[in-house]
Design a protein around this motif. Structure first.
Motif, short mmCIF file in Angstrom:
data_model
loop_
_atom_site.label_atom_id
_atom_site.label_comp_id
_atom_site.label_asym_id
_atom_site.label_seq_id
_atom_site.Cartn_x
_atom_site.Cartn_y
_atom_site.Cartn_z
N GLY A 103 -2.38 -1.37 4.71
CA GLY A 103 -1.12 -0.71 4.40
C GLY A 103 -1.38 0.69 3.85
O GLY A 103 -0.60 1.62 4.08
N SER A 104 -2.50 0.85 3.15
CA SER A 104 -2.84 2.17 2.60
C SER A 104 -3.03 3.19 3.71
O SER A 104 -2.57 4.33 3.60
CB SER A 104 -4.13 2.09 1.77
N GLY A 105 -3.71 2.76 4.78
CA GLY A 105 -3.93 3.67 5.92
C GLY A 105 -2.62 4.05 6.57
O GLY A 105 -2.43 5.20 7.00
N HIS A 182 9.02 -6.12 -4.80
CA HIS A 182 8.71 -4.79 -5.34
C HIS A 182 7.45 -4.82 -6.21
O HIS A 182 7.30 -5.70 -7.08
CB HIS A 182 9.91 -4.31 -6.17
N ASN A 183 6.58 -3.88 -5.95
CA ASN A 183 5.35 -3.74 -6.73
C ASN A 183 5.49 -2.50 -7.60
O ASN A 183 5.64 -1.41 -7.06
CB ASN A 183 4.15 -3.58 -5.78
N PRO A 184 5.48 -2.59 -8.92
CA PRO A 184 5.00 -3.71 -9.74
C PRO A 184 6.06 -4.61 -10.36
O PRO A 184 5.68 -5.56 -11.05
CB PRO A 184 4.30 -2.95 -10.89
N MET A 210 9.90 2.68 4.50
CA MET A 210 9.85 1.35 3.89
C MET A 210 8.43 0.82 3.93
O MET A 210 7.81 0.75 5.00
CB MET A 210 10.79 0.41 4.64
N ASP A 211 7.95 0.46 2.76
CA ASP A 211 6.57 -0.03 2.65
C ASP A 211 6.63 -1.52 2.35
O ASP A 211 7.05 -1.93 1.27
CB ASP A 211 5.86 0.72 1.52
N ILE A 212 6.18 -2.33 3.32
CA ILE A 212 6.30 -3.79 3.15
C ILE A 212 4.89 -4.40 3.17
O ILE A 212 4.23 -4.44 4.20
CB ILE A 212 7.27 -4.39 4.19
N ALA A 213 4.45 -4.83 2.00
CA ALA A 213 3.09 -5.36 1.88
C ALA A 213 3.08 -6.86 1.60
O ALA A 213 2.02 -7.47 1.52
CB ALA A 213 2.34 -4.61 0.76
N TYR A 214 4.29 -7.45 1.42
CA TYR A 214 4.34 -8.86 1.00
C TYR A 214 5.34 -9.65 1.83
O TYR A 214 6.00 -10.55 1.31
CB TYR A 214 4.71 -8.93 -0.49
N GLN A 215 5.47 -9.32 3.11
CA GLN A 215 6.47 -10.01 3.93
C GLN A 215 6.15 -11.51 3.98
O GLN A 215 5.03 -11.90 4.31
CB GLN A 215 6.50 -9.41 5.36
N ASN A 242 3.28 -1.41 7.09
CA ASN A 242 3.12 -2.83 6.73
C ASN A 242 1.65 -3.18 6.56
O ASN A 242 0.77 -2.52 7.12
CB ASN A 242 3.78 -3.75 7.77
N SER A 243 1.44 -4.18 5.72
CA SER A 243 0.06 -4.61 5.43
C SER A 243 -0.08 -6.08 5.75
O SER A 243 0.83 -6.87 5.47
CB SER A 243 -0.21 -4.39 3.94
N PHE A 244 -1.22 -6.46 6.33
CA PHE A 244 -1.53 -7.88 6.53
C PHE A 244 -2.53 -8.37 5.49
O PHE A 244 -3.01 -9.49 5.58
CB PHE A 244 -2.12 -8.11 7.93
N SER A 245 -2.84 -7.51 4.51
CA SER A 245 -3.86 -7.89 3.53
C SER A 245 -3.50 -9.20 2.84
O SER A 245 -4.33 -10.11 2.73
CB SER A 245 -4.02 -6.80 2.48
N LYS A 246 -2.25 -9.29 2.37
CA LYS A 246 -1.86 -10.45 1.57
C LYS A 246 -1.40 -11.61 2.45
O LYS A 246 -1.80 -12.73 2.25
CB LYS A 246 -0.71 -10.10 0.62
N GLU A 253 -10.56 -6.82 5.54
CA GLU A 253 -10.62 -6.41 6.95
C GLU A 253 -9.80 -5.14 7.20
O GLU A 253 -9.97 -4.49 8.22
CB GLU A 253 -10.11 -7.53 7.87
N ARG A 254 -8.91 -4.80 6.27
CA ARG A 254 -8.12 -3.58 6.32
C ARG A 254 -7.23 -3.53 7.57
O ARG A 254 -7.49 -2.76 8.50
CB ARG A 254 -9.03 -2.31 6.24
N VAL A 255 -6.22 -4.38 7.57
CA VAL A 255 -5.30 -4.41 8.71
C VAL A 255 -3.85 -4.18 8.29
O VAL A 255 -3.36 -4.80 7.34
CB VAL A 255 -5.40 -5.72 9.53
N1 PMP Z 1 1.95 -1.04 -0.53
C1 PMP Z 1 2.10 -1.85 -1.58
C2 PMP Z 1 3.44 -1.94 -2.23
C3 PMP Z 1 1.02 -2.58 -2.06
O1 PMP Z 1 1.19 -3.38 -3.11
C4 PMP Z 1 -0.23 -2.47 -1.41
C5 PMP Z 1 -1.42 -3.25 -1.84
N2 PMP Z 1 -1.57 -3.46 -3.16
C6 PMP Z 1 -0.33 -1.61 -0.32
C7 PMP Z 1 0.78 -0.92 0.10
C8 PMP Z 1 -1.63 -1.39 0.39
O2 PMP Z 1 -2.02 -2.42 1.19
P1 PMP Z 1 -3.51 -2.55 1.70
O3 PMP Z 1 -4.26 -3.27 0.64
O4 PMP Z 1 -3.35 -3.31 2.96
O5 PMP Z 1 -4.04 -1.18 1.92
#
Ligand code: PMP
Length: 398
Positions: A103-105, A182-184, A210-215, A242-246, A253-255
């Motif tokens: 998601g960071s990328g 929502h983070n945090p 829209m940043d969705i990391a916890y769908q 979007n992030s598949f990390s979680k 794997e950074r996806v």
């Molecule tokens: N957006 C939010 C709101 C997050 O909480 C995170 C991860 N903590 C990210 C993006 C980044 O995701 P990733 O770890 O896949 O880079």
């Protein structure tokens, strides 16, 4: 030569992880970083991922560079998850999606794109937000501002203030929104509140990002994407990272993915081209292993179904921990309201502890959470929850 280089103080959240690892307290508990641990305190490998890994391993295939935009199946997987399998905009070719390095990328490529093509735009993030949002946009020379979001005194959302603030923004200003979990703070908007936000976005011609990391960790895969799909229904231009990390438990794997919804096919092609160009000049192409896992799990019907079930099991375990934490704290401190714990969604709880109380938890009990009082509820389990709840009650009482 390098003596003028500034020391890096370290990342507050990643630094906490190092401190936790170095702590010799046998009862220590890591509630800092946003990682899901299972009931045994172990980082899970999802069964659907294990099956995908077996397929990838047999036969062991060559590893060519991927296209700049990543694997087509990874991109399609992002699109169907975010917009719905049968979404008309996908049939009409109105979404430019690239696979990204987590998601960071996706945020980074999006921030670079905004800097290059909307140079006047400022980006507004919620107060508070995930710290890296600010760092990533500022790192791409996009000016960052904050919009009112969390009301600490009432553990709620400053909705009216937020809307009034959005009303003051300029055309093409970017507002960074968290569709779910929502983070945090863990405090999400209701669907009716999303409708109001998106009406303002439309009226003022703002750009929603829209940043969705916890769908899947909030309500379910579709409800968690409500804001995204509503924006599409309203015909708004839209960025989605979007992030598949979680939700695939594939942190290392950074996806992830970046999708831009455009008004016409021609614009979609232009945007897609520029996203590719941005990737080329930063890191050329994404890594292949995680991309292949995403491709397999998202596009195999049975594996996809299994995956959704596995995400919901993680979600439900977290919800169970919230209930337990709330009930122990209520029993210990009956005059205090802990409803917020179960009103919050996703991995995090904003506990409202002061930095001093957070510090006491760390030094006296070996319990680690972020100094802004964010606790990762996914680090709780039946073996440590009483210990944590009692320690919290202790520091809250004094
Ligand atoms: N957006 C939010 C709101 C997050 O909480 C995170 C991860 N903590 C990210 C993006 C980044 O995701 P990733 O770890 O896949 O880079």
């Amino acid at each position: 030569m390098f003596e003028r280089i500034d020391y890096y103080a370290g990342d507050p959240i990643l630094g906490l992880m190092e401190k936790y690892s170095a702590d010799s307290n046998p009862n220590k508990v890591n509630l800092g970083i946003g990682i899901y641990y299972d009931e045994n305190g172990v980082l899970p490998v999802l069964d659907c991922v294990k099956t995908a890994e077996e397929r990838i391993a047999d036969p062991i295939a060559p590893r060519p560079y991927l296209p700049m935009a990543g694997l087509p199946g990874h991109r399609k997987g992002c699109q169907e998850l975010l917009f719905g399998k049968d979404a008309q905009i996908l049939k009409d070719g109105l979404v430019a999606t690239i696979a990204t390095i987590g998601g960071s990328g996706a945020l980074k490529v999006g921030a670079e794109f905004i800097h290059d093509w909307f140079p006047q735009a400022k980006c507004y993030v919620s107060d508070p937000t995930w710290g890296n949002h600010i760092a990533i946009f500022e790192g791409s020379d996009v000016e960052v501002g904050k919009y009112p979001y969390y009301d600490k005194a009432n553990s709620s959302i400053k909705f009216d203030e937020m809307i009034a603030f959005f009303e003051t923004l300029n055309k093409n200003d970017v507002i960074l929104l968290h569709p779910c979990c929502h983070n945090p703070t863990g405090m999400d908007l209701t669907q009716a509140q999303w409708d109001t936000v998106l009406n303002v976005v439309k009226a003022r011609e703002l750009i929603p990002f829209m940043d969705i990391a916890y769908q899947g960790f909030g309500e379910d895969m579709d409800s968690d994407a409500y804001a995204i799909r509503k924006a599409v229904e309203m015909g708004l231009p839209l960025f989605v990272s979007n992030s598949f990390s979680k939700n695939l438990s594939l942190y290392g794997e950074r996806v992830g993915g970046l999708s831009v919804v455009c008004p016409t096919v021609d614009e979609t092609e232009r945007v897609f081209g520029q996203l590719n160009a941005t990737v080329r000049r930063i890191y050329s192409s994404p890594p292949s292993h995680g991309g292949r896992v995403v491709d397999i799990v998202m596009n195999d019907e049975a594996l996809h179904e299994q995956w959704v079930g596995e995400v919901y099991a993680m979600r439900d375990r977290i919800k169970g921990m919230r209930l337990k934490l709330k009930s122990v704290l209520e029993a210990k401190i009956p005059n205090r309201n802990f409803d917020y714990i179960t009103r919050q969604n996703g991995m995090f709880s904003f506990t409202g502890l002061t930095p001093e109380q957070v510090e006491r938890l760390q030094t006296e009990f070996g319990i680690y959470m972020v100094s802004n009082s964010r606790m990762c509820v996914a680090g709780l389990n039946t073996s440590n929850i009483d210990y944590v709840a009692n320690a919290m009650a202790d520091v809250l009482k004094d």
